[in-house]
Scaffold this motif. Sequence first.
Motif, mmCIF file in Angstrom:
data_model
loop_
_atom_site.group_PDB
_atom_site.id
_atom_site.type_symbol
_atom_site.label_atom_id
_atom_site.label_comp_id
_atom_site.label_asym_id
_atom_site.label_seq_id
_atom_site.Cartn_x
_atom_site.Cartn_y
_atom_site.Cartn_z
ATOM 1 N N THR A 8 0.839 -1.199 0.000
ATOM 2 C CA THR A 8 0.000 0.000 0.000
ATOM 3 C C THR A 8 0.876 1.251 0.000
ATOM 4 O O THR A 8 0.615 2.215 -0.732
ATOM 5 N N GLU A 12 1.237 4.370 -2.694
ATOM 6 C CA GLU A 12 1.093 5.762 -2.267
ATOM 7 C C GLU A 12 2.336 6.595 -2.575
ATOM 8 O O GLU A 12 2.238 7.787 -2.887
ATOM 9 N N GLN A 13 3.514 5.970 -2.479
ATOM 10 C CA GLN A 13 4.764 6.712 -2.654
ATOM 11 C C GLN A 13 5.520 6.269 -3.904
ATOM 12 O O GLN A 13 6.751 6.291 -3.962
ATOM 13 N N PRO A 97 -4.682 0.359 -6.702
ATOM 14 C CA PRO A 97 -3.776 1.518 -6.822
ATOM 15 C C PRO A 97 -2.468 1.175 -7.524
ATOM 16 O O PRO A 97 -1.884 2.038 -8.191
#
Length: 224
Positions: A8, A12-13, A97
């Motif tokens: 995750t 996100e990064q 994602p």
Amino acid sequence: MGLRSALTVLAEQWEEIRGRLPAAEFAQIAALVDEFTREGDQEVSEEIAEEIADLLRARLPHEHPFLVALTDRSERLAPDPERRAENLADWLRLSEPLRVRLGRQGSTAAEVERAIMARMRALPALREDELIANGEDPADPGLIRLTTADGTSSWPAFQFAEDGSLLRIVRWINKVLEAADDPLGAADWWLGDNGRLGDAPIRLLGRIPDGQLVAAARDEKPGV
């Protein structure tokens, strides 16, 4: 390791991590991520996730959020998404994602959940009045109860014997699977092919020792 949390963080990064690595090394990470999002086998997917973690562990500073997330030992990577509906939805929530970061789209978790629910609702089932007439409690946490958006509930018929009574082994396993909190996942566990058992558990009732079914269910809920 906290593989779920770490992946995750990777999503996100993504750009921040990309900026830390040489292009060739990040391309290697991206290729593994692509492979991970396409994989549906539990053991293979865990191996891919661990390979991603190993590569980034050697390249990121120890205080990086990705590596911090890896230290969380309370998590367990979602099992084979073809074996259990709820875990499939969880898997897709994790992969979505990462797919976006790769510029690739797939089925959303909501779409998968709707398809699974439609499959479950198509099964033979008992109504609440039939359940009560058979002496069963609709609120029994050992029962799989499927509820539609309009509040209508039904209880899949495979849980019951020919006389309408709840099968004791099914009730026991439903509790292991936490069916009261996750009825859709529990129903799919019964109906889906199980790698450990070699067939769908519902087709093995009465054909193999109950203990084998219980052990397979506990694979899904190791803390229960």
